[in-house]
Enzyme design. Structure first.
Site, mmCIF file in Angstrom:
data_model
loop_
_atom_site.group_PDB
_atom_site.id
_atom_site.type_symbol
_atom_site.label_atom_id
_atom_site.label_comp_id
_atom_site.label_asym_id
_atom_site.label_seq_id
_atom_site.Cartn_x
_atom_site.Cartn_y
_atom_site.Cartn_z
ATOM 1 C CG ASN A 8 -1.919 1.111 1.241
ATOM 2 O OD1 ASN A 8 -1.831 2.041 0.415
ATOM 3 N ND2 ASN A 8 -2.865 1.059 2.152
ATOM 4 C CE LYS A 15 -0.116 2.999 6.312
ATOM 5 N NZ LYS A 15 -1.518 3.423 6.185
ATOM 6 N NE ARG A 89 -6.415 1.666 -0.511
ATOM 7 C CZ ARG A 89 -6.623 2.741 0.254
ATOM 8 N NH1 ARG A 89 -5.658 3.230 0.994
ATOM 9 N NH2 ARG A 89 -7.809 3.322 0.274
ATOM 10 C CG HIS A 178 -12.660 3.373 2.170
ATOM 11 N ND1 HIS A 178 -13.314 4.464 2.712
ATOM 12 C CD2 HIS A 178 -11.339 3.621 2.361
ATOM 13 C CE1 HIS A 178 -12.432 5.316 3.203
ATOM 14 N NE2 HIS A 178 -11.219 4.840 2.988
ATOM 15 C CG HIS A 206 -13.719 1.950 5.895
ATOM 16 N ND1 HIS A 206 -12.915 0.840 5.770
ATOM 17 C CD2 HIS A 206 -12.865 3.003 5.979
ATOM 18 C CE1 HIS A 206 -11.642 1.195 5.793
ATOM 19 N NE2 HIS A 206 -11.578 2.505 5.905
ATOM 20 C CG LEU A 207 -17.061 4.918 10.714
ATOM 21 C CD1 LEU A 207 -17.812 5.105 12.029
ATOM 22 C CD2 LEU A 207 -17.620 5.848 9.642
ATOM 23 N NE ARG A 239 -9.604 12.280 3.029
ATOM 24 C CZ ARG A 239 -9.502 10.994 2.689
ATOM 25 N NH1 ARG A 239 -10.363 10.461 1.834
ATOM 26 N NH2 ARG A 239 -8.552 10.231 3.179
ATOM 27 C CG MET A 281 -13.120 9.514 17.014
ATOM 28 S SD MET A 281 -14.162 11.014 16.997
ATOM 29 C CE MET A 281 -15.067 10.781 15.463
ATOM 30 N N GLY A 328 -10.495 2.183 12.118
ATOM 31 C CA GLY A 328 -10.031 2.727 13.396
ATOM 32 C C GLY A 328 -11.120 3.249 14.313
ATOM 33 C CB VAL A 329 -13.583 6.013 14.036
ATOM 34 C CG1 VAL A 329 -14.735 6.561 14.865
ATOM 35 C CG2 VAL A 329 -12.480 7.062 13.877
ATOM 36 C CD GLU A 382 -8.561 -1.004 3.754
ATOM 37 O OE1 GLU A 382 -7.999 -0.731 4.839
ATOM 38 O OE2 GLU A 382 -8.905 -0.136 2.939
HETATM 39 N N1 LIG Z 1 -9.800 3.938 20.732
HETATM 40 C C1 LIG Z 1 -10.149 4.756 19.742
HETATM 41 N N2 LIG Z 1 -11.204 5.590 19.897
HETATM 42 C C2 LIG Z 1 -11.568 6.427 18.916
HETATM 43 N N3 LIG Z 1 -10.943 6.514 17.735
HETATM 44 C C3 LIG Z 1 -9.887 5.711 17.520
HETATM 45 C C4 LIG Z 1 -9.426 4.794 18.500
HETATM 46 N N4 LIG Z 1 -8.358 4.134 17.992
HETATM 47 C C5 LIG Z 1 -8.154 4.623 16.747
HETATM 48 N N5 LIG Z 1 -9.070 5.561 16.460
HETATM 49 C C6 LIG Z 1 -9.161 6.414 15.269
HETATM 50 O O1 LIG Z 1 -9.070 5.700 14.055
HETATM 51 C C7 LIG Z 1 -8.624 6.600 13.036
HETATM 52 C C8 LIG Z 1 -7.654 5.913 12.132
HETATM 53 O O2 LIG Z 1 -8.271 4.800 11.579
HETATM 54 P P1 LIG Z 1 -7.531 3.831 10.547
HETATM 55 O O3 LIG Z 1 -8.516 2.843 10.079
HETATM 56 O O4 LIG Z 1 -6.283 3.321 11.164
HETATM 57 O O5 LIG Z 1 -7.180 4.891 9.427
HETATM 58 P P2 LIG Z 1 -6.521 4.829 7.993
HETATM 59 O O6 LIG Z 1 -6.270 3.371 7.677
HETATM 60 O O7 LIG Z 1 -7.538 5.461 7.122
HETATM 61 O O8 LIG Z 1 -5.276 5.631 8.122
HETATM 62 C C9 LIG Z 1 -8.048 7.815 13.763
HETATM 63 O O9 LIG Z 1 -8.935 8.915 13.659
HETATM 64 C C10 LIG Z 1 -8.007 7.353 15.207
HETATM 65 O O10 LIG Z 1 -8.214 8.399 16.108
HETATM 66 C C1 LIG Z 2 -9.724 6.287 -0.548
HETATM 67 C C2 LIG Z 2 -9.368 6.776 0.818
HETATM 68 O O1 LIG Z 2 -9.939 7.716 1.323
HETATM 69 O O2 LIG Z 2 -8.419 6.082 1.462
HETATM 70 P P1 LIG Z 2 -7.869 6.381 2.915
HETATM 71 O O3 LIG Z 2 -8.989 6.154 3.879
HETATM 72 O O4 LIG Z 2 -6.762 5.338 3.029
HETATM 73 O O5 LIG Z 2 -7.371 7.788 2.904
HETATM 74 MG MG LIG Z 3 -7.220 2.195 6.420
#
Ligand SMILES: Nc1ncnc2c1ncn2[C@@H]1O[C@H](COP(=O)(O)OP(=O)(O)O)[C@@H](O)[C@H]1O
Ligand SMILES: CC(=O)OP(=O)(O)O
Ligand SMILES: [Mg+2]
Length: 394
Positions: A8, A15, A89, A178, A206-207, A239, A281, A328-329, A382
């Site tokens: 990725n 990654k 990816r 996503h 997907h948050l 965003r 978050m 994550g969230v 993923e």
């Molecule tokens: N315990 C938690 N409570 C609330 N939010 C969390 C927690 N752990 C991780 N997050 C949130 O998850 C988000 C990142 O999610 P992730 O899926 O790893 O993102 P990405 O893969 O898009 O970079 C961040 O906003 C982070 O604050």
């Molecule tokens: C498409 C996209 O928003 O990917 P990411 O959540 O990894 O930024």
């Molecule tokens: Mg992600």
């Protein structure tokens, strides 16, 4: 025994995961961050141990050299587990790619051509492919597209109500993103519930840093919140998600903001960061607990938007069997999950407060026994989905 290397590559990071596919076991994972800056930081995790380092890494090609060196030093040996395929990816596949695709020169030209629709993502993804070709000569490279799962969207969902000729000429429509995660999670939900995918109506939320919602009917994506680019829809870390498009025109005329500034505003300094000064978050929730007014409003906007999409997709699907939180969230925030579904008891959606706050990991049910709709938390993966699709493609 066959191993797949999953890549990725982002604008400043690489990654990776090496996955043994007969048992779907992660042999090693890692990342190289801040490529191109003075010092990059690297992490290589194997057998539960993380090896970290800081060193200058100027380009994606150098990042691949650093990755291969980490395998040499800390294992597992790539000679012992040679990747049979490298899965990448790739964020934007436009209307050209509907499934995992073996990379050749023409595929690369097409990914490059789609860069104007995903300027933050596609050029970096292409650099990752080029670097992987150099590092692993003769090993097939497979592109797995974020957009592919949404190729099934009906015209009613993907068409923007603008001049049709302009839209067609400029490829302006909803593509959705996503998709790899929405596919993995909706299938895992069916498995968790022990029900055939073909019979299930599911809403996946997907948050992560980026966030999107998807309505899945019988395993097929029928609506999703991201659009032409990954900016539309939910409130995200940095965003804005949805807003009146006239805001752009107005800010251009009234505040003199040019298009580069508006791009930066909406993609990098809006969302939670813009509203609360915090893009993460965890920090936003902590600030609301401390009574921070901006954080309280920001979190309420995030949840308001989320509920808006849950309602829209319940209506679009004609009800749902499952609502699934991921990323994550979604996987970690009971406050967001409870907020998004609060007041929906009249639709048969009832959370179990104890289950919602349980620190348990892994796929789990968080709705009450008498809830008509199953509410689930399912960790997304993923990388595994990319590995599966890459292996299937060769
Ligand atoms: N315990 C938690 N409570 C609330 N939010 C969390 C927690 N752990 C991780 N997050 C949130 O998850 C988000 C990142 O999610 P992730 O899926 O790893 O993102 P990405 O893969 O898009 O970079 C961040 O906003 C982070 O604050
Ligand atoms: C498409 C996209 O928003 O990917 P990411 O959540 O990894 O930024
Ligand atoms: Mg992600």
């Amino acid at each position: 025994m066959s191993a797949v290397l999953v890549i990725n590559s982002g604008s400043s990071s690489l990654k990776y995961q090496l996955i043994e596919m007969t048992t779907e076991t992660v042999l090693a994972s890692g990342l190289v961050e801040r490529i191109g800056e003075k010092l990059a930081s690297t992490k290589h995790e194997v057998s539960g141990e993380a090896h970290k380092r800081e060193l200058p890494v100027a380009t994606m090609t150098e990042a691949f050299t650093v990755m291969v060196a980490a395998f040499d030093e800390h294992g597992p040996s790539l000679a012992e587990f040679p990747p049979v395929v490298v899965g990448h990816r790739v964020v934007h596949g436009g209307k050209r790619f509907f499934s995992a695709t073996i990379v050749n020169d023409l595929v690369k030209i097409n990914i490059d051509d789609l860069s104007e629709l995903a300027p933050l993502h596609n050029p970096a993804n292409l650099q990752g492919i080029d670097a992987a070709e150099l590092a692993f000569p003769g090993v097939p490279q497979v592109a797995v597209f974020d957009t592919a799962f949404h190729a099934t969207l009906p015209a009613a969902a993907y068409t923007y109500a603008i001049d049709a000729e302009i839209a067609e000429k400029n490829r302006v429509r909803k593509y959705g993103f996503h998709g790899t995660s929405h596919k993995f999670v909706s299938e895992a939900a069916a498995e968790f519930l022990g029900r055939p995918l073909a019979e299930l109506k599911t809403i996946v939320l997907h948050l992560g840093n980026g966030a999107s919602a998807c309505a899945v009917d019988g395993g097929i994506s029928v609506d999703t919140s991201m659009g032409l680019t990954p900016l539309e829809g939910l409130v995200m870390g940095t965003r804005s998600g949805d807003l009146d498009p006239a805001v752009l025109i107005y800010l251009n005329r009234k505040a003199g903001l040019g298009f580069a500034e508006l791009d930066t505003l909406l993609n990098r300094s809006s969302g939670l960061l813009g509203m609360t000064g915090r893009g993460d978050m965890r920090d936003v929730v902590a600030a609301t607990d401390a009574g921070d007014e901006a954080a309280i409003v920001g979190l309420s906007v995030y949840i308001h938007r989320l509920k808006h999409y849950v309602g829209a997709y319940l209506a679009g699907l004609g009800g749902a069997d499952a609502i699934v939180f991921t990323a994550g969230v979604g996987e970690n925030s009971p406050v967001v999950r409870a907020g998004a579904l609060e007041g929906l008891e009249f639709l048969g959606i009832r959370l179990d407060p104890e289950r919602n706050i349980s620190p348990e990991r892994g796929p789990r049910l968080i709705s009450a026994e008498d809830s008509a709709v199953a509410v689930l938390v399912i960790p997304t993966n993923e990388e595994l989905e990319i590995a599966r699709q890459a292996l299937a493609a060769v």
